[in-house]
Enzyme design. Structure first.
Site, PDB file in Angstrom:
ATOM      1  N   HIS A  30     -17.188 -32.492  -1.549  1.00  0.00           N
ATOM      2  CA  HIS A  30     -18.048 -31.314  -1.528  1.00  0.00           C
ATOM      3  C   HIS A  30     -19.524 -31.703  -1.485  1.00  0.00           C
ATOM      4  O   HIS A  30     -20.355 -30.932  -0.976  1.00  0.00           O
ATOM      5  CB  HIS A  30     -17.766 -30.425  -2.740  1.00  0.00           C
ATOM      6  CG  HIS A  30     -17.960 -28.971  -2.460  1.00  0.00           C
ATOM      7  ND1 HIS A  30     -17.130 -28.246  -1.623  1.00  0.00           N
ATOM      8  CD2 HIS A  30     -18.916 -28.098  -2.870  1.00  0.00           C
ATOM      9  CE1 HIS A  30     -17.542 -27.001  -1.558  1.00  0.00           C
ATOM     10  NE2 HIS A  30     -18.640 -26.884  -2.296  1.00  0.00           N
ATOM     11  N   ARG A  41     -15.303 -27.758   4.321  1.00  0.00           N
ATOM     12  CA  ARG A  41     -14.664 -27.967   3.022  1.00  0.00           C
ATOM     13  C   ARG A  41     -13.554 -29.004   3.168  1.00  0.00           C
ATOM     14  O   ARG A  41     -13.037 -29.230   4.271  1.00  0.00           O
ATOM     15  CB  ARG A  41     -14.079 -26.654   2.497  1.00  0.00           C
ATOM     16  CG  ARG A  41     -15.099 -25.551   2.282  1.00  0.00           C
ATOM     17  CD  ARG A  41     -14.414 -24.277   1.819  1.00  0.00           C
ATOM     18  NE  ARG A  41     -15.371 -23.200   1.588  1.00  0.00           N
ATOM     19  CZ  ARG A  41     -15.741 -22.314   2.506  1.00  0.00           C
ATOM     20  NH1 ARG A  41     -15.236 -22.372   3.726  1.00  0.00           N
ATOM     21  NH2 ARG A  41     -16.616 -21.371   2.215  1.00  0.00           N
ATOM     22  N   TYR A  95     -29.279 -24.281  -2.271  1.00  0.00           N
ATOM     23  CA  TYR A  95     -29.890 -25.365  -1.506  1.00  0.00           C
ATOM     24  C   TYR A  95     -31.406 -25.241  -1.494  1.00  0.00           C
ATOM     25  O   TYR A  95     -32.116 -26.240  -1.490  1.00  0.00           O
ATOM     26  CB  TYR A  95     -29.340 -25.365  -0.081  1.00  0.00           C
ATOM     27  CG  TYR A  95     -27.833 -25.494  -0.033  1.00  0.00           C
ATOM     28  CD1 TYR A  95     -27.193 -26.581  -0.621  1.00  0.00           C
ATOM     29  CD2 TYR A  95     -27.046 -24.521   0.563  1.00  0.00           C
ATOM     30  CE1 TYR A  95     -25.822 -26.703  -0.602  1.00  0.00           C
ATOM     31  CE2 TYR A  95     -25.673 -24.626   0.581  1.00  0.00           C
ATOM     32  CZ  TYR A  95     -25.058 -25.719   0.002  1.00  0.00           C
ATOM     33  OH  TYR A  95     -23.705 -25.829   0.002  1.00  0.00           O
ATOM     34  N   HIS A 133     -20.060 -19.303   4.390  1.00  0.00           N
ATOM     35  CA  HIS A 133     -20.228 -18.646   3.105  1.00  0.00           C
ATOM     36  C   HIS A 133     -19.942 -17.153   3.221  1.00  0.00           C
ATOM     37  O   HIS A 133     -20.250 -16.529   4.239  1.00  0.00           O
ATOM     38  CB  HIS A 133     -21.655 -18.831   2.576  1.00  0.00           C
ATOM     39  CG  HIS A 133     -21.905 -20.192   2.010  1.00  0.00           C
ATOM     40  ND1 HIS A 133     -23.158 -20.755   1.938  1.00  0.00           N
ATOM     41  CD2 HIS A 133     -21.057 -21.111   1.471  1.00  0.00           C
ATOM     42  CE1 HIS A 133     -23.085 -21.957   1.387  1.00  0.00           C
ATOM     43  NE2 HIS A 133     -21.820 -22.190   1.096  1.00  0.00           N
ATOM     44  N   LYS A 138     -12.007 -20.113   3.917  1.00  0.00           N
ATOM     45  CA  LYS A 138     -11.557 -19.200   2.880  1.00  0.00           C
ATOM     46  C   LYS A 138     -11.282 -17.821   3.465  1.00  0.00           C
ATOM     47  O   LYS A 138     -11.993 -17.357   4.352  1.00  0.00           O
ATOM     48  CB  LYS A 138     -12.623 -19.086   1.790  1.00  0.00           C
ATOM     49  CG  LYS A 138     -12.707 -20.286   0.869  1.00  0.00           C
ATOM     50  CD  LYS A 138     -13.690 -20.022  -0.252  1.00  0.00           C
ATOM     51  CE  LYS A 138     -13.712 -21.173  -1.250  1.00  0.00           C
ATOM     52  NZ  LYS A 138     -14.665 -20.919  -2.345  1.00  0.00           N
ATOM     53  N   ARG A 150     -20.534 -31.821   1.987  1.00  0.00           N
ATOM     54  CA  ARG A 150     -20.809 -30.461   2.478  1.00  0.00           C
ATOM     55  C   ARG A 150     -22.234 -30.048   2.090  1.00  0.00           C
ATOM     56  O   ARG A 150     -22.966 -29.492   2.913  1.00  0.00           O
ATOM     57  CB  ARG A 150     -19.765 -29.507   1.890  1.00  0.00           C
ATOM     58  CG  ARG A 150     -19.967 -28.039   2.232  1.00  0.00           C
ATOM     59  CD  ARG A 150     -18.732 -27.266   1.738  1.00  0.00           C
ATOM     60  NE  ARG A 150     -18.938 -25.837   1.652  1.00  0.00           N
ATOM     61  CZ  ARG A 150     -18.817 -24.992   2.661  1.00  0.00           C
ATOM     62  NH1 ARG A 150     -18.521 -25.454   3.867  1.00  0.00           N
ATOM     63  NH2 ARG A 150     -18.993 -23.694   2.494  1.00  0.00           N
TER      64      ARG A 150
END
Length: 331
Positions: free
Chosen positions: A257, A160, A292, A283, A185, A260
Site C-alpha cells: 500500500h 491496490r 496526500y 477512490h 472496490k 500505492r
C-alpha cells in the site's frame, strides 16, 4: 434450542454475500479470512472442532476474546481490528433475520464498539528510494524480471494489492492509448494509462515464456496466481536489498500500500490535481486524496511562503474577565 453455526456461515457467504448482495470477490476473501481466524480461535477456546460449533458458542464474550487475541498475540493494528469486527457485525446483522430467537445475543455482539486509532501521515517513497527498489530485483532471472515488472506496475499505476494479484494478461492493452484495466472496490472497473517505460516493460514481460501457459499477468513459477502474502514477501526481500544502497529505506515500514501512496505522491509532485489523482486511484471520494496533500511537505512550504511575516507588535494573550471562561482557559 441450538442452531448449527457452520450451516449459518455457509448461508451467509453463499446467499447473503454472493447471491443477494453480489459483493466483490475482495469482500468475500476478506470476510473469509476473518472467519478462518475466528474458527481457529474458537477451536482453541472451546475445544470444539469448527464443524461442531453452535450459535450459542458465538457470543459477545468469545468475540471480544477473539478481538483481544488479534491485538495481543497477532499484534493487529486498529485498521485490522476494525476490519475483522466489520465482518462479524455483517454476519450478525444477517443472523438478526435468520435467527430472531437469538436477538439478545445478536444485539450484544452488534454493540461491541470499534477502535478509534490515531490518523498517521501517509508513508511513501521518494524518488531515490523508488529507484533503489526498482534496481533491487535480479533481471537475469525470470523471477527477477517478474518482480521488477510487478513493482513498476504498482508504483506507476497505484493499484491496490488485491487488484495487482488479480490481473490477467488480457487486462493489458499495448496499442494506441496503451492502458491496463482492473476491477477495484465495489466491482468498479478502472482503466489506467501506461507510461512509455511501463508500456515497454510490460511488452517485454508479455513475450516471456508462461509457466503452464498461464493467463495470469504475474504468476508464480508454477503458473498459479500469487497470494497477497507472496507479494508482501518479495517486496520485503527487495526492500532489504535496496536498503544497502539507500539507507533511508531502513527507517520506513514498506508495504504494497505504500507503493500505492508513492504513486499518488509522484502525481501530486508533478502538479496533477487531487481530483484527477482520486480518479486515478479509484477512490470512492476525493476526501480520500486529502491525506496526500497533508503529507506533501513542499505544498505546505509553498503555502507558508505566501504568508506575510508577523509585524513587530508585541503579542498579547487574551485575558478572560469571566470566572467560567477563566476556568476553561486554565484546563
Amino acid at each position: 434450542m441450538t442452531s448449527s453455526l457452520p450451516r449459518l456461515i455457509e448461508r451467509f457467504f453463499t446467499q447473503r454475500l454472493m447471491r443477494q448482495r453480489n459483493v466483490s470477490m475482495h469482500t468475500v476473501a476478506s470476510y473469509r479470512d476473518t472467519f478462518k481466524l475466528f474458527l481457529r480461535f474458537a477451536h482453541r477456546k472451546t475445544g470444539k472442532p469448527p464443524s461442531s460449533l453452535v450459535l450459542e458458542d458465538f457470543d459477545a464474550e468469545l468475540v471480544i476474546a477473539f478481538l483481544d487475541d488479534l491485538t495481543e498475540e497477532r499484534r493487529a493494528g486498529t485498521t485490522t481490528y476494525n476490519l475483522r469486527l466489520t465482518a462479524i457485525r455483517a454476519f450478525f446483522r444477517f443472523l438478526a433475520f435468520e435467527e430472531p430467537a437469538f436477538s439478545h445475543q445478536i444485539q450484544r455482539v452488534l454493540a461491541i464498539p470499534g477502535k478509534i486509532g490515531a490518523k498517521r501521515e501517509v508513508q511513501f517513497l521518494v524518488r531515490d528510494e523508488i529507484k533503489a527498489l526498482l534496481a533491487a530485483p535480479d533481471k537475469r532471472s525470470w523471477v527477477g524480471r517478474r518482480d521488477y515488472c510487478l513493482l513498476l506496475t504498482a508504483i506507476q499505476t497505484g493499484m491496490r494489492l488485491s487488484e495487482l494479484v488479480g490481473l490477467d494478461r488480457g487486462a493489458v492493452t499495448l496499442d494506441a492509448g496503451a492502458h491496463i484495466r482492473c476491477f477495484g472496490k465495489g466491482r468498479k472497473e478502472r482503466v489506467t494509462p501506461l507510461t512509455k517505460i511501463l508500456r515497454a516493460v510490460l511488452k517485454q514481460w508479455l513475450d516471456e515464456p508462461r509457466p503452464g501457459h498461464s493467463d495470469i499477468l504475474f504468476p508464480t513459477v508454477h503458473g498459479s496466481r500469487m497470494s497477497p502474502d507472496a507479494v508482501q514477501y518479495l517486496l520485503a526481500k527487495h526492500v532489504k536489498q535496496a536498503a544497502q544502497q539507500c539507507p533511508s529505506l531502513r527507517a520506513k515500514r514498506i508495504s504494497p500500500h505504500v507503493l500505492r501512496h508513492s504513486a499518488a505522491m509522484e502525481l501530486l509532485d508533478a502538479g496533477v490535481d487531487s481530483t484527477v489523482i482520486s480518479l486515478w486511484l479509484g477512490h470512492e471520494s476525493t476526501r480520500s486524496t486529502q491525506a496526500y496533500l497533508h503529507a506533501h511537505l513542499a505544498i505546505k512550504e509553498t503555502a507558508l511562503a505566501k504568508v506575510d511575516a508577523l509585524n513587530e507588535q508585541p503579542f498579547r494573550r487574551f485575558k478572560a474577565d469571566d470566572k467560567l471562561l477563566s476556568f476553561l482557559d486554565d484546563l
